[in-house]
Design a protein around this motif. Structure first.
Motif, mmCIF file in Angstrom:
data_model
loop_
_atom_site.group_PDB
_atom_site.id
_atom_site.type_symbol
_atom_site.label_atom_id
_atom_site.label_comp_id
_atom_site.label_asym_id
_atom_site.label_seq_id
_atom_site.Cartn_x
_atom_site.Cartn_y
_atom_site.Cartn_z
ATOM 1 N N LYS A 144 0.843 -1.200 0.000
ATOM 2 C CA LYS A 144 0.000 0.000 0.000
ATOM 3 C C LYS A 144 0.877 1.248 0.000
ATOM 4 C CE LYS A 144 -2.228 1.538 3.678
ATOM 5 N NZ LYS A 144 -3.184 1.758 4.754
ATOM 6 N N ALA A 145 0.628 2.149 -0.940
ATOM 7 C CA ALA A 145 1.363 3.415 -1.005
ATOM 8 C C ALA A 145 0.746 4.399 -0.018
ATOM 9 C CB ALA A 145 1.322 3.989 -2.416
ATOM 10 N N THR A 146 1.580 4.946 0.857
ATOM 11 C CA THR A 146 1.122 5.910 1.854
ATOM 12 C C THR A 146 1.936 7.195 1.824
ATOM 13 O OG1 THR A 146 2.589 4.948 3.515
ATOM 14 C CG2 THR A 146 0.306 4.109 3.431
ATOM 15 N N MET A 147 2.996 7.226 1.054
ATOM 16 C CA MET A 147 3.926 8.354 1.034
ATOM 17 C C MET A 147 4.119 8.830 -0.408
ATOM 18 S SD MET A 147 4.651 8.291 4.279
ATOM 19 C CE MET A 147 6.044 9.365 4.507
ATOM 20 N N ASN A 148 4.705 10.015 -0.536
ATOM 21 C CA ASN A 148 5.035 10.577 -1.848
ATOM 22 C C ASN A 148 6.514 10.929 -1.859
ATOM 23 O OD1 ASN A 148 2.177 10.874 -2.729
ATOM 24 N ND2 ASN A 148 2.132 12.270 -0.995
ATOM 25 N N ILE A 149 7.149 10.745 -3.011
ATOM 26 C CA ILE A 149 8.518 11.214 -3.179
ATOM 27 C C ILE A 149 8.563 12.138 -4.388
ATOM 28 C CG2 ILE A 149 9.598 9.237 -2.050
ATOM 29 C CD1 ILE A 149 10.306 8.170 -4.859
ATOM 30 N N GLY A 177 5.831 2.848 2.803
ATOM 31 C CA GLY A 177 6.774 3.320 3.820
ATOM 32 C C GLY A 177 8.160 2.729 3.641
ATOM 33 N N ARG A 178 8.249 1.447 3.326
ATOM 34 C CA ARG A 178 9.559 0.814 3.164
ATOM 35 C C ARG A 178 10.334 1.447 2.014
ATOM 36 N NH1 ARG A 178 11.033 -4.627 0.506
ATOM 37 N NH2 ARG A 178 9.176 -3.979 -0.602
ATOM 38 N N CYS A 179 9.663 1.627 0.863
ATOM 39 C CA CYS A 179 10.339 2.239 -0.287
ATOM 40 C C CYS A 179 10.670 3.712 -0.024
ATOM 41 C CB CYS A 179 9.483 2.083 -1.539
ATOM 42 S SG CYS A 179 9.369 0.374 -2.131
ATOM 43 N N PHE A 180 9.856 4.378 0.783
ATOM 44 C CA PHE A 180 10.117 5.779 1.135
ATOM 45 C C PHE A 180 11.462 5.896 1.867
ATOM 46 C CE2 PHE A 180 9.770 9.403 4.072
ATOM 47 C CZ PHE A 180 9.447 10.417 3.195
ATOM 48 N N TYR A 181 11.745 4.945 2.751
ATOM 49 C CA TYR A 181 12.969 5.024 3.552
ATOM 50 C C TYR A 181 14.172 4.385 2.879
ATOM 51 C CZ TYR A 181 10.201 6.938 7.291
ATOM 52 O OH TYR A 181 9.403 7.758 8.038
#
Length: 182
Positions: A144-149, A177-181
């Motif tokens: 699930k996507a929860t963040m934006n980059i 979240g994992r891909c965001f970090y």
């Protein structure tokens, strides 16, 4: 009893599409709606609520000086796109519109920016909204996507910059979240 709703998601989850569908549903029942969008969002022209799927509709615009409680027309529902750009005072005005005038207000927007920092409008919506709903989207990894980059012209992630930089798929990606970090 009317309520203030906040429907949020990462980018590209269909927030504008959902807003346009709600407007259609109200009007199909003979009820009036009024749409607002942020004056600074000019991706598809100022004063346009536009879905990536194609549907588009004119809307009144708000800037940081606009007063929703004093200026909103008498309608059956107020719909606000790009609600992350609301000021804290404007969120309070929308809350008052719902509770003192009995007009349902449905706001659609992002919770956080490309650095994971809250937008002021979203922060106040999370505090004052009577109903909070997440619209779902998926990251390229399948979670699930929860963040934006934010990315540059070469597609490389940016980790600094002004909070607000208007753009679409060429400028932002939605991630979990994992891909965001990573």
């Amino acid at each position: 009893m009317a309520k203030l709703y906040f429907r949020y998601s990462a980018m590209n989850a269909g927030k504008s599409t959902a807003l346009l569908q709600v407007a259609h549903n109200y009007e199909e029942q003979g009820q009036s709606v009024f749409l607002y969008t942020a004056a600074i969002d000019n991706r598809y022209g100022v004063g346009q609520v536009t879905s990536r799927l194609g549907p588009q509709r004119e809307a009144a615009v708000f800037d940081s000086q606009f007063n929703f409680f004093e200026q909103a027309p008498q309608v059956n529902c107020v719909l606000v796109d790009e609600a992350q750009f609301l000021t804290p005072q404007q969120v309070r005005q929308l809350h008052q519109l719902a509770h003192l005038r009995g007009v349902p207000v449905i706001c659609y927007g992002l919770r956080s920016d490309f650095l994971g920092e809250p937008f002021a409008g979203a922060s106040y919506l999370l505090t004052l909204a009577d109903t909070i709903e997440e619209l779902k989207n998926i990251c390229t990894c399948g979670k699930k996507a929860t963040m934006n980059i934010r990315v540059d012209e070469q597609g490389k992630r940016l980790k600094a910059g002004e909070q607000i930089s208007i753009g679409g798929n060429e400028r932002y990606h939605h991630v979990c979240g994992r891909c965001f970090y990573q």
